[in-house]
Design a protein around this motif. Sequence first.
Motif, PDB file in Angstrom:
ATOM      1  N   TRP A 255       0.835  -1.207   0.000  1.00 54.64           N
ATOM      2  CA  TRP A 255       0.000   0.000   0.000  1.00 54.64           C
ATOM      3  C   TRP A 255       0.867   1.254   0.000  1.00 54.64           C
ATOM      4  O   TRP A 255       0.572   2.222  -0.723  1.00 54.64           O
ATOM      5  CB  TRP A 255      -0.926   0.022   1.215  1.00 54.64           C
ATOM      6  CG  TRP A 255      -1.731   1.302   1.245  1.00 54.64           C
ATOM      7  CD1 TRP A 255      -2.891   1.556   0.573  1.00 54.64           C
ATOM      8  CD2 TRP A 255      -1.391   2.512   1.925  1.00 54.64           C
ATOM      9  NE1 TRP A 255      -3.308   2.846   0.804  1.00 54.64           N
ATOM     10  CE2 TRP A 255      -2.404   3.456   1.632  1.00 54.64           C
ATOM     11  CE3 TRP A 255      -0.348   2.885   2.763  1.00 54.64           C
ATOM     12  CZ2 TRP A 255      -2.387   4.756   2.143  1.00 54.64           C
ATOM     13  CZ3 TRP A 255      -0.320   4.174   3.275  1.00 54.64           C
ATOM     14  CH2 TRP A 255      -1.328   5.103   2.972  1.00 54.64           C
ATOM     15  N   GLU A 259       0.486   3.964  -2.911  1.00 52.28           N
ATOM     16  CA  GLU A 259       0.048   5.303  -2.548  1.00 52.28           C
ATOM     17  C   GLU A 259       1.098   6.345  -2.914  1.00 52.28           C
ATOM     18  O   GLU A 259       0.764   7.449  -3.366  1.00 52.28           O
ATOM     19  CB  GLU A 259      -0.254   5.359  -1.045  1.00 52.28           C
ATOM     20  CG  GLU A 259      -0.603   6.729  -0.503  1.00 52.28           C
ATOM     21  CD  GLU A 259      -1.872   7.314  -1.095  1.00 52.28           C
ATOM     22  OE1 GLU A 259      -2.041   8.553  -0.997  1.00 52.28           O
ATOM     23  OE2 GLU A 259      -2.687   6.557  -1.667  1.00 52.28           O
ATOM     24  N   ARG A 262       1.001   6.815  -6.719  1.00 49.60           N
ATOM     25  CA  ARG A 262      -0.188   7.609  -7.071  1.00 49.60           C
ATOM     26  C   ARG A 262       0.041   9.088  -6.766  1.00 49.60           C
ATOM     27  O   ARG A 262      -0.246   9.968  -7.594  1.00 49.60           O
ATOM     28  CB  ARG A 262      -1.402   7.105  -6.291  1.00 49.60           C
ATOM     29  CG  ARG A 262      -2.699   7.843  -6.641  1.00 49.60           C
ATOM     30  CD  ARG A 262      -3.740   7.690  -5.535  1.00 49.60           C
ATOM     31  NE  ARG A 262      -3.279   8.273  -4.280  1.00 49.60           N
ATOM     32  CZ  ARG A 262      -3.266   9.581  -4.037  1.00 49.60           C
ATOM     33  NH1 ARG A 262      -3.664  10.449  -4.956  1.00 49.60           N
ATOM     34  NH2 ARG A 262      -2.845  10.021  -2.864  1.00 49.60           N
ATOM     35  N   HIS A 263       0.565   9.375  -5.582  1.00 48.78           N
ATOM     36  CA  HIS A 263       0.759  10.771  -5.186  1.00 48.78           C
ATOM     37  C   HIS A 263       1.779  11.475  -6.079  1.00 48.78           C
ATOM     38  O   HIS A 263       1.556  12.615  -6.506  1.00 48.78           O
ATOM     39  CB  HIS A 263       1.219  10.841  -3.728  1.00 48.78           C
ATOM     40  CG  HIS A 263       1.559  12.220  -3.268  1.00 48.78           C
ATOM     41  ND1 HIS A 263       0.605  13.161  -2.940  1.00 48.78           N
ATOM     42  CD2 HIS A 263       2.771  12.832  -3.103  1.00 48.78           C
ATOM     43  CE1 HIS A 263       1.202  14.288  -2.590  1.00 48.78           C
ATOM     44  NE2 HIS A 263       2.511  14.117  -2.684  1.00 48.78           N
ATOM     45  N   CYS A 334       7.082   6.436   2.059  1.00 50.39           N
ATOM     46  CA  CYS A 334       5.729   6.959   1.858  1.00 50.39           C
ATOM     47  C   CYS A 334       5.582   8.320   2.528  1.00 50.39           C
ATOM     48  O   CYS A 334       5.063   9.272   1.937  1.00 50.39           O
ATOM     49  CB  CYS A 334       4.704   5.975   2.406  1.00 50.39           C
ATOM     50  SG  CYS A 334       2.983   6.451   2.137  1.00 50.39           S
TER      51      CYS A 334
END
Length: 383
Positions: A255, A259, A262-263, A334
Amino acid sequence: MSHESHESHQSHESHEPNLLYTDTEDALRDAVRSLLTDRAGHQDVLDRIETGDPYPAGLWPALAAGIGAAGLLVPEKLGGQGASHREAAVVLEELGRAVTPVPYLTAAVIATETLLALTATEAPATAHTATEGPAAALLAELAAGERTAVLTVPLTTAPRTGFTATGPVRAVADAVAADVFLVPRPTGLYAVPAAEATVTPTTPLDLTRPLATVDASGAAGTLLAGPEAARTAVRRGLLAGAGLLASEQLGLAEWCLEETVRHTKERFQFNRPVGSFQALKHRMAHLWLDLVGARAAARAAADALAAGAADAELTVAVAQAYCSGVAVRAAEECVQLHGGIGMTWEHPAHLALKRAKADQLALGSTGHHQDVLADLMDLPAPA
């Protein structure tokens, strides 16, 4: 859900690992992810931890009994699904992705495996074999989602360490969600109703996995097994927990990477996506390579546990020695690659980082599992 029985996996002969997901496992993943998306998204978890009670209302019964996840490791003759650690690993991958506050690892894996060791047909008669005795009766209730059991050992307890309670036990994970405790004492393993114990919540680093001090010393409880059988059962429960914890760490890391990708595709600087910058692409590519290794290690551990492979302890040690570090690196990346928003309480990145850091110490540190690996492979420590 139709699966091979649990016993069919318990072959201690030479085992050829299979790391691929089956159609059944993919279907289970879809069901769990759909449930978590509807009932326990990241925003829901963020809102819940503000209240001090992180468990989403009704989620555990829906997962445990509705989907049948609580009974995956339990043979059908004892009221379970008759699946294996492979399917339980898939559930934990999804719980890791969502950083879901449910007592699955503690109740449906560690406590369940501990009880299974007492109901195995090869166990001594005093350990209540087959479908008879209090251990089997409690196991059937756990599989049906009617009760939630937690083994009263500190979350940091490693499989080889062992543990017996002679007083209050600190840092027991998910104790506040349990209605029965499995208490390892010098005289054996006892089932103690939670109402007869004193549970004092403490403040953990990971707010999605509550810790508490449990004092069951004043309760008699029901004897499940003598000292020797209890030690074997607790070790089996903790070994399964450590092996499947790697799958939770894998899901969390996946994840974090998804994520972050995507960001960085959506965040623009200098009129271009920041994800197109070579330095950031290299960091995410390195993390993807880490994930490939983590997936292989986690799947190998789950498969070895499911098959009862002779090298299961070795495979679990490899998985924990590797996957815990990957989860922390993924969560750190992240947070950092999200920039300022990644540092805020409103973004779920901190949930992943805190879970990853807490998991790094759970069921044995990375250093402990490296020592186990060195011992099993007869590798001398550096001078």
